[in-house]
Design a protein around this motif. Structure first.
Motif, mmCIF file in Angstrom:
data_model
loop_
_atom_site.group_PDB
_atom_site.id
_atom_site.type_symbol
_atom_site.label_atom_id
_atom_site.label_comp_id
_atom_site.label_asym_id
_atom_site.label_seq_id
_atom_site.Cartn_x
_atom_site.Cartn_y
_atom_site.Cartn_z
ATOM 1 N N ALA A 108 0.829 -1.217 0.000
ATOM 2 C CA ALA A 108 0.000 0.000 0.000
ATOM 3 C C ALA A 108 0.856 1.257 0.000
ATOM 4 N N SER A 109 1.960 1.234 0.735
ATOM 5 C CA SER A 109 2.843 2.390 0.805
ATOM 6 C C SER A 109 3.433 2.723 -0.567
ATOM 7 N N ARG A 112 0.633 3.968 -2.916
ATOM 8 C CA ARG A 112 0.226 5.334 -2.538
ATOM 9 C C ARG A 112 1.218 6.349 -3.102
ATOM 10 N N SER A 113 2.518 6.029 -3.017
ATOM 11 C CA SER A 113 3.541 6.939 -3.519
ATOM 12 C C SER A 113 3.447 7.126 -5.035
ATOM 13 N N ASP A 117 -3.865 5.003 -5.378
ATOM 14 C CA ASP A 117 -4.985 4.810 -4.451
ATOM 15 C C ASP A 117 -6.265 4.607 -5.243
#
Length: 165
Positions: A108-109, A112-113, A117
């Motif tokens: 997810a990290s 997201r970057s 999303d």
């Protein structure tokens, strides 16, 4: 489901790579028994390294449907190092298979970057403890490939001694 065997991998050289034509033959064998599976030669037909964003661009021009790119969580956490990763997540939604040792938070990290999303989803499926490199090692050692690859692919690898070295 469209299967796209890699033409020329840009990021790594696999020492026991049998070459594009044998990889294509194995992919076709794996897809033979299901009319929902289609094999594309889009990467093998073009010269030079195969970059995912380029393949997705070409596919988006040819296919009138939303693209979903299936990858393992191990690939997803390394997506930032790919060429044009932001373009990859804009061109296709991501369906991500869980992998042992890779946390959903790490995936997810990274996503997201990249501004992904809402454009990705973890697949609800059992984790498989087999990788392509492990399958190649089994074949090289002469160990059975049953339940590791589809049966026609296992026979092809054994008969052609694809990874026998």
């Amino acid at each position: 489901m469209l299967f796209v065997p890699t033409g020329e991998a840009p990021h790594k050289r696999i020492l026991d790579d049998p070459g594009a034509e044998l990889r294509l033959a194995m992919t076709r064998l794996a897809a033979t028994d299901d009319e929902l599976f289609v094999v594309s030669t889009i990467e093998i037909d073009r010269e030079g390294p195969s970059y995912t964003y380029e393949t997705l661009e070409l596919l988006s021009e040819q296919i009138d449907a939303d693209l979903v790119f299936v990858m393992g969580a191990d690939a997803a956490v390394g997506l930032e190092s790919w060429r044009e990763p932001e373009r990859v997540v804009k061109l296709a939604r991501l369906a991500i298979a869980r992998r042992a040792g890779i946390s959903e938070a790490d995936v997810a990290s990274v996503l997201r970057s990249l501004g992904a999303d809402g454009r990705c989803e973890m697949l609800e499926m059992p984790e498989f403890g087999i990788s392509s490199s492990a399958a190649r090692e089994r074949a090289k050692a002469g160990r059975p490939l049953r339940y590791v690859v589809p049966e026609p692919v296992a026979r092809f690898i054994e008969e052609k001694r694809v990874y026998a070295g």
